[in-house]
Design a protein around this motif. Structure first.
Motif, short mmCIF file in Angstrom:
data_model
loop_
_atom_site.label_atom_id
_atom_site.label_comp_id
_atom_site.label_asym_id
_atom_site.label_seq_id
_atom_site.Cartn_x
_atom_site.Cartn_y
_atom_site.Cartn_z
N LEU A 235 -3.75 4.35 8.42
CA LEU A 235 -4.91 4.88 8.32
C LEU A 235 -4.31 6.29 9.08
O LEU A 235 -3.43 6.32 9.74
N TYR B 161 -0.74 3.21 11.32
CA TYR B 161 -2.09 4.31 12.01
C TYR B 161 -1.13 5.16 12.58
O TYR B 161 -0.39 5.07 12.76
N TYR C 54 -9.26 8.12 7.02
CA TYR C 54 -10.90 7.31 7.65
C TYR C 54 -12.13 7.56 7.56
O TYR C 54 -12.72 6.82 6.44
N LEU D 55 -14.91 0.51 6.69
CA LEU D 55 -12.87 0.22 6.35
C LEU D 55 -13.24 -0.75 4.99
O LEU D 55 -11.98 -1.13 4.84
N LEU E 157 -10.00 1.18 2.99
CA LEU E 157 -9.08 0.23 3.47
C LEU E 157 -8.59 -0.86 2.79
O LEU E 157 -7.52 -1.13 2.21
N ALA F 32 -8.08 -2.48 11.96
CA ALA F 32 -7.94 -2.38 10.68
C ALA F 32 -6.34 -2.67 10.29
O ALA F 32 -6.00 -3.37 9.38
N ALA G 50 -3.51 -3.44 7.45
CA ALA G 50 -3.24 -1.85 7.49
C ALA G 50 -2.00 -2.35 7.76
O ALA G 50 -1.18 -2.85 8.37
#
Length: 215
Positions: free
Chosen positions: A92, A113, A68, A76, A79, A105, A110
């Motif tokens: 992420l 994580y 990140y 973001l 991303l 995210a 995304a």
């Protein structure tokens, strides 16, 4: 490229991974561990520009692990660009983002994580999960989100997200660009956050947020 993107090795499809991280020790260690066994091809990128160029040059990666906190991209925004360029598959990979940012995210598309505290042994399985098209979310993160409604400060979801971005050191203009908000709206939210946390300025708000477990 030494091997085609869909080469099968010992019955497993080769997973092409792009690690986007400016910390060379972390990225080099990941590449070494993942490529120790057959089944992974790992490329590295240390800047946002390098990451986008590698995706363009090498076609879609099965998994993109994105730190990140990149030096040439705030919030973001990277991303979003990587998801579009790679057509998904971006997770992420960080130890600094607060869970409201992670939640945002995930809403942006995304594929998961992955905390940097994840063991290298588990990371291989997680990468394969994401490469298969699934979204990976640690159980601890789910618990934290479910318990968050107990905050006494009555912060709205947007205010909580902005507070976390303040904690990352972003200025109002950068926060606005990251969340697609007018800078005046961000300023109003920052003032509201300060009032609710009973502090005078954004610096004190970040300190109060950390003491209260909001960051």
């Amino acid at each position: 490229m030494d091997q085609p993107p869909n080469a099968a090795l010992h019955g497993e499809e080769l997973v092409r991974v792009l690690v986007v991280d400016d910390h060379s020790l972390i990225s080099e260690t990941l590449r070494h561990v993942l490529t120790e066994e057959e089944g992974f091809h790992v490329d590295l990128a240390i800047t946002a520009k390098d990451a986008l160029e590698q995706i363009t040059d090498n076609d879609k990666y099965g998994v993109v692990l994105l730190d990140y906190d990149m030096p040439d991209s705030k919030g973001l925004s990277l991303l979003e660009k990587l998801i579009a360029a790679n057509q998904g598959g971006v997770a992420l990979f960080t130890g600094v983002a607060g869970y409201p940012i992670i939640q945002k995210a995930l809403e942006m598309g995304a594929s998961g994580y992955v905390p940097k505290t994840t063991s290298l042994r588990n990371l291989k399985n997680i990468i394969r999960i994401i490469a298969s098209g699934e979204t990976y979310i640690p159980f601890e993160f789910v618990q934290k989100v479910n318990n968050f409604g107990k905050t006494p400060f009555d912060l709205k979801p947007r205010e909580l997200l902005i507070l976390n971005l303040l904690g990352e050191g972003l200025q109002n203009k950068e926060i606005g660009a990251s969340l697609d908000l007018e800078e005046t709206i961000v300023k109003m939210c920052v003032r509201s956050i300060c009032v609710k946390l009973s502090v005078r300025n954004r610096t004190q708000a970040v300190i109060a947020g950390r003491k209260s477990g909001l960051l």
